[in-house]
Scaffold this active site. Structure first.
Site, mmCIF file in Angstrom:
data_model
loop_
_atom_site.group_PDB
_atom_site.id
_atom_site.type_symbol
_atom_site.label_atom_id
_atom_site.label_comp_id
_atom_site.label_asym_id
_atom_site.label_seq_id
_atom_site.Cartn_x
_atom_site.Cartn_y
_atom_site.Cartn_z
ATOM 1 N N GLU A 155 -5.494 15.650 2.771
ATOM 2 C CA GLU A 155 -4.163 16.081 2.324
ATOM 3 C C GLU A 155 -4.163 17.527 1.843
ATOM 4 O O GLU A 155 -3.138 18.194 1.868
ATOM 5 C CB GLU A 155 -3.660 15.176 1.191
ATOM 6 C CG GLU A 155 -2.782 14.047 1.701
ATOM 7 C CD GLU A 155 -2.068 13.267 0.603
ATOM 8 O OE1 GLU A 155 -1.527 12.225 0.942
ATOM 9 O OE2 GLU A 155 -2.052 13.674 -0.571
ATOM 10 N N HIS B 273 -24.873 1.026 13.700
ATOM 11 C CA HIS B 273 -24.796 0.027 14.775
ATOM 12 C C HIS B 273 -23.407 -0.002 15.395
ATOM 13 O O HIS B 273 -23.065 -0.945 16.103
ATOM 14 C CB HIS B 273 -25.200 -1.343 14.222
ATOM 15 C CG HIS B 273 -26.611 -1.324 13.694
ATOM 16 N ND1 HIS B 273 -27.694 -1.760 14.430
ATOM 17 C CD2 HIS B 273 -27.116 -0.858 12.521
ATOM 18 C CE1 HIS B 273 -28.805 -1.572 13.717
ATOM 19 N NE2 HIS B 273 -28.473 -1.027 12.556
ATOM 20 N N LYS C 80 8.241 9.026 5.705
ATOM 21 C CA LYS C 80 9.103 8.423 4.672
ATOM 22 C C LYS C 80 10.564 8.523 5.085
ATOM 23 O O LYS C 80 11.316 7.567 4.957
ATOM 24 C CB LYS C 80 8.918 9.139 3.324
ATOM 25 C CG LYS C 80 7.590 8.867 2.668
ATOM 26 C CD LYS C 80 7.540 9.534 1.301
ATOM 27 C CE LYS C 80 6.137 9.592 0.767
ATOM 28 N NZ LYS C 80 5.996 10.437 -0.396
HETATM 29 O O1 PA5 Z 1 -2.014 13.534 -3.561
HETATM 30 C C1 PA5 Z 1 -0.842 13.189 -3.601
HETATM 31 O O2 PA5 Z 1 0.020 13.852 -4.207
HETATM 32 C C2 PA5 Z 1 -0.364 11.902 -2.942
HETATM 33 O O3 PA5 Z 1 -1.356 11.299 -2.204
HETATM 34 C C3 PA5 Z 1 0.127 10.938 -4.001
HETATM 35 O O4 PA5 Z 1 -0.909 10.646 -4.888
HETATM 36 C C4 PA5 Z 1 0.656 9.637 -3.408
HETATM 37 O O5 PA5 Z 1 1.624 9.902 -2.433
HETATM 38 C C5 PA5 Z 1 1.264 8.763 -4.486
HETATM 39 O O6 PA5 Z 1 2.264 9.449 -5.142
HETATM 40 P P1 PA5 Z 1 2.851 8.983 -6.539
HETATM 41 O O7 PA5 Z 1 1.765 8.998 -7.543
HETATM 42 O O8 PA5 Z 1 3.913 9.973 -6.834
HETATM 43 O O9 PA5 Z 1 3.393 7.588 -6.346
#
Ligand code: PA5
Length: 447
Positions: free
Chosen positions: A289, A310, A424
């Site tokens: 990310e 394996h 989303k």
């Molecule tokens: O790193 C990030 O910002 C995302 O992976 C969030 O952690 C994830 O989408 C969850 O978001 P939230 O904590 O707002 O529910």
């Protein structure tokens, strides 16, 4: 090489670049280090994690421990509801230090932790309801934004279950929220319902939040030492914030960017320790990310060896040469067992009788590294002495810091994630969320 608790050994990667190339990458990494620590880079409003361990108000840890303590008698099971950065760090830390089969050899009773809101499987959720119908449970709901669909759905169902089973007042005692200080539906819902709440600092993004209550609360509930976790992170914070090419985070960021610029596209995080499976999942989220944007970034993958030797071993040894491996190695196993001698030796294994399973594992590790290097796969070795709270805290901080440098070397913002919004939008449209009608129509025409 200086032992900083985490050793980054590049011997297995050096055949794949020149000294001059490495010197160039290290210079770039130092520039990226300056960008990071000066707070002048892209996304710098999310640098709260940088000094979070050393600046932590330790009374927060006492508050977290006191919630954990109070739930010990109340709950057999604690449900941790969250996804992405609000899930993977806690899961990684708990798996790394728990008994492989859930056996607890401690006097104190600690609840079992289960996770929810990290998927949208109806079957998973229905199975979870079976579990909590049979046991006493409590729930921690974690969401920085407070609006993420997966945990919000899980929490709505669990909240209703508690209110029906225990009544409103007791349901409130069985729910703790971890969320933003001001914004989001979870914050306002918690205020309205009177839930105990822990705050995720505004300047710490989801995947950098494992050392906040996001990771600390579940870890403490599971019975682990959060002081030691933070101590380990503090130690690594000092090491990582030192401007030198010996800095392990600078070495790691240098080599991964150098290999990327030499045409490598995939980094595989390798472990030889099944308890590190979810650590790899946390690592993948952190790097995936943070770096995968604007058409750039190494694709972070992971394998669990020797199991995956394996399955994936063939490709790594012999497939397309677009990958390198980073082996996350644990130098000392906390437990071990010897291979016994067998007088008849029907399986032909007496040549290892008297040696331990972990000794075999170490030879598998070394043998695999050499084989893969010989097969054209650069190999970075990151090793830590043993798995404990202190070293886990060090590892979390180390990778966060290295990721920040590495992403700045790539020239992208490490702290946003614009790409995760697209699915989303489509999902909301397809589910009929108000305001998404036009998009829903377009999507339905396509499929
Ligand atoms: O790193 C990030 O910002 C995302 O992976 C969030 O952690 C994830 O989408 C969850 O978001 P939230 O904590 O707002 O529910």
């Amino acid at each position: 090489m200086k032992d900083t608790g985490i050793i980054v050994d590049l011997k297995g990667a050096t055949p794949f670049y020149t000294e001059k190339q490495f010197a160039g990458a290290a210079t770039d990494a130092l520039a990226a280090f300056d960008t990071l620590v000066s707070g002048k880079g892209r996304g710098s409003e999310y640098l709260g994690w940088l000094n979070l361990p050393s600046k932590m108000d330790r009374s927060l840890l006492s508050q977290i421990n006191s919630v954990a303590e109070s739930w010990r008698e109340k709950a057999d099971v604690v449900i941790v509801i969250g996804i992405g950065g609000s899930y993977l760090g806690a899961k990684a830390a708990i798996e790394a230090l728990s008994h492989s089969f859930g056996i607890k050899k401690v006097e104190k009773k600690y609840p079992d932790l289960v996770f929810a809101g990290q998927n949208l499987s109806g079957e998973y959720m229905a199975d979870l309801m079976d579990l909590i119908s049979e046991k006493e449970s409590a729930a921690v709901v974690i969401s920085k934004s407070g609006t993420t669909t997966e945990p919000a759905i899980a929490f709505r169902i669990i909240k209703d279950f508690y209110e029906t089973r225990y009544g409103k007042a007791e349901a409130t005692n069985r729910i703790v929220a971890v969320t933003d200080s001001k914004a989001g539906a979870l914050k306002s819902l918690s205020l309205t319902e009177g839930y105990r709440t822990f705050i995720i600092p505004d300047d710490v993004g989801g995947r950098y939040s494992v050392l906040t209550p996001v990771g600390l609360l579940p870890f403490a509930i599971a019975g682990f030492d959060i002081e030691a976790l933070i101590d380990g992170a503090v130690g690594m914070e000092q090491i990582c914030n030192t401007r030198t090419v010996e800095n392990p985070a600078i070495r790691y960021a240098s080599v991964r960017n150098l290999l990327y610029n030499n045409g490598v596209k995939i980094e595989i995080l390798v472990n030889f320790h099944p308890k590190l499976t979810y650590f790899s999942e946390w690592w993948k989220q952190l790097f995936g990310e943070s770096e995968g944007k604007e058409g750039r970034g190494l694709f972070p993958a992971s394998v669990n060896f020797t199991s995956d030797l394996h399955s994936m071993g063939q490709y790594i040894q012999d497939g397309e040469r677009i990958l390198f491996e980073t082996v996350l190695s644990v130098r000392e196993s906390s437990r071990d067992i010897a291979v016994n001698k067998d007088d008849r030796d029907l399986d032909g294994l007496n040549f290892i009788a008297g040696r331990t399973v972990e000794e075999c594992n170490k030879m598998a590790e070394l043998g695999t590294r050499i084989a893969h290097i010989d097969g054209g796969v650069p190999n970075v070795l990151i090793s830590v002495e043993k798995l404990n709270e202190y070293n886990l805290g060090s590892l979390f901080y180390f990778f966060e810091f290295a990721c920040g440098i590495s992403a700045y070397m790539l020239g992208i913002n490490p702290f946003d994630q614009p790409g995760v919004e697209d699915y989303k939008r489509n999902m909301f449209a397809l589910l009929g969320k108000p305001g998404y009608d036009e998009l829903a129509q377009k999507l339905k025409e396509r499929f």
